[in-house]
Design a protein around this motif. Structure first.
Motif, mmCIF file in Angstrom:
data_model
loop_
_atom_site.group_PDB
_atom_site.id
_atom_site.type_symbol
_atom_site.label_atom_id
_atom_site.label_comp_id
_atom_site.label_asym_id
_atom_site.label_seq_id
_atom_site.Cartn_x
_atom_site.Cartn_y
_atom_site.Cartn_z
ATOM 1 N N HIS A 7 0.851 -1.191 0.000
ATOM 2 C CA HIS A 7 0.000 0.000 0.000
ATOM 3 C C HIS A 7 0.887 1.241 0.000
ATOM 4 O O HIS A 7 0.778 2.093 -0.859
ATOM 5 C CB HIS A 7 -0.918 -0.022 1.226
ATOM 6 N N HIS A 8 1.795 1.345 0.958
ATOM 7 C CA HIS A 8 2.778 2.425 0.976
ATOM 8 C C HIS A 8 3.889 2.096 1.960
ATOM 9 O O HIS A 8 3.757 1.174 2.761
ATOM 10 C CB HIS A 8 2.125 3.771 1.321
ATOM 11 N N ASP A 74 -1.480 -3.776 1.397
ATOM 12 C CA ASP A 74 -2.836 -3.550 0.902
ATOM 13 C C ASP A 74 -3.612 -4.864 0.991
ATOM 14 O O ASP A 74 -3.186 -5.874 0.436
ATOM 15 C CB ASP A 74 -2.722 -3.101 -0.563
ATOM 16 N N VAL A 107 -9.264 5.244 4.725
ATOM 17 C CA VAL A 107 -8.653 3.917 4.800
ATOM 18 C C VAL A 107 -8.882 3.359 6.196
ATOM 19 O O VAL A 107 -9.119 4.100 7.143
ATOM 20 C CB VAL A 107 -7.120 3.904 4.524
ATOM 21 N N ASN A 109 -6.848 1.039 8.955
ATOM 22 C CA ASN A 109 -5.514 0.497 9.167
ATOM 23 C C ASN A 109 -5.316 0.036 10.605
ATOM 24 O O ASN A 109 -6.080 0.378 11.499
ATOM 25 C CB ASN A 109 -4.431 1.494 8.741
ATOM 26 N N SER A 130 -6.712 -0.833 3.983
ATOM 27 C CA SER A 130 -7.615 -1.206 2.908
ATOM 28 C C SER A 130 -8.375 0.037 2.503
ATOM 29 O O SER A 130 -8.584 0.925 3.314
ATOM 30 C CB SER A 130 -8.550 -2.336 3.319
ATOM 31 N N ASP A 131 -8.736 0.104 1.248
ATOM 32 C CA ASP A 131 -9.275 1.368 0.749
ATOM 33 C C ASP A 131 -10.772 1.502 0.994
ATOM 34 O O ASP A 131 -11.433 0.614 1.497
ATOM 35 C CB ASP A 131 -8.934 1.593 -0.728
#
Ligand code: MN
Length: 267
Positions: A7-8, A74, A107, A109, A130-131
């Motif tokens: 994800h990042h 993600d 999001v 988290n 998760s988006d």
């Protein structure tokens, strides 16, 4: 266990401005989001599929430079994966899944600790994210945002405690829009309660709201809105309601900031 990818990566930086310039000028990263959360300054940058979160906060001065703060994975179903890891006694940094609706338009988290604790340094942190799409599919996620007991609820939010984020080219619009979340505690069906400040010449691009209604109250300035296919001039005192399946865009056409209060209610 479905991990979709990275994800990042969250990186601690001493000076976000200098770091942003480094990534933008040398590596062609583009700044996508910027937030202030308490004394943390978070900047998101993207190049291809690689997303970096630069984390600047005062205590970083005392930490070794170049540390990776966390790696965010993600996932599709955050609840399932967290349950599975908790059953295997993995240590979590937070006990509950966070809902951060000020990052990427929402999001979920949770942070958990890595395993390499035999070194002198702290274990690496991992996070799942998760988006918004998966949040929408999971109806229970909004329930958690309301404290169980009424007495725990804050009724007054002071402006100094609010989180402001700067959206660049919001929804494909131009310039910057400041989004100030007016309350982190809201009924589960209220996805957004924010003050939006659109600078002169800036705009929010056209977008359609599916499964939710957005209401605007214009409190300062002048602008032009698109209401589905129709364009209308608006000014302080006016309001606008965009029902599910309908779209809108907002443009500041005046010489001062166009300020509006936005509320999004899920169906
Ligand atoms: Mn909207």
């Amino acid at each position: 266990m479905a991990i979709k990818g990275l994800h990042h990566i969250g990186v601690k930086v001493r000076d976000a401005q200098t770091s942003v310039r480094f990534y933008e000028e040398l590596l062609d990263f583009k700044k996508t989001d910027e937030f202030r959360n308490g004394n943390s300054h978070l900047t998101f940058l993207r190049a291809g599929t690689c997303v970096l979160e630069l984390i600047e906060k005062p205590e970083i001065e005392r930490m070794p430079a170049g540390n990776i703060d966390h790696v965010a994975l993600d996932v599709d179903n955050i609840e399932e994966i967290v349950e599975k890891l908790k059953a295997r006694r993995v240590e979590f940094v937070n006990s509950e899944i966070n809902h951060c609706d000020w990052i990427y338009g929402g999001v979920k988290n949770i942070f958990f600790k890595g395993i390499s604790r035999f070194t002198s340094s702290k274990p690496s942190k991992f996070a799942f994210a998760s988006d918004e799409k998966s949040i929408r599919r999971t109806t229970t996620s909004f329930v958690r945002r309301c404290p169980k007991k009424t007495e725990e609820r804050k009724m007054v939010n002071k402006q100094k405690d609010m989180i402001a984020s700067i959206k660049h080219q919001m929804r494909g619009g131009s310039g910057d829009v400041e989004v100030l979340s007016l309350s982190e505690e809201r009924p589960g069906r209220v996805r957004l309660f924010a003050r939006l400040t659109i600078g002169p010449g800036c705009s929010i691009g056209y977008h359609v709201h599916e499964g939710e209604t957005e209401m605007f109250a214009f409190v300062a300035g002048r602008g032009r809105v698109r209401d589905d296919g129709e364009f209308r001039d608006v000014q302080a005192g006016d309001s606008m309601v965009t029902f599910p399946g309908h779209g809108h865009a907002v443009e500041n056409t005046g010489g001062e900031n166009l300020v509006l209060i936005a509320v999004i209610v899920l169906e």
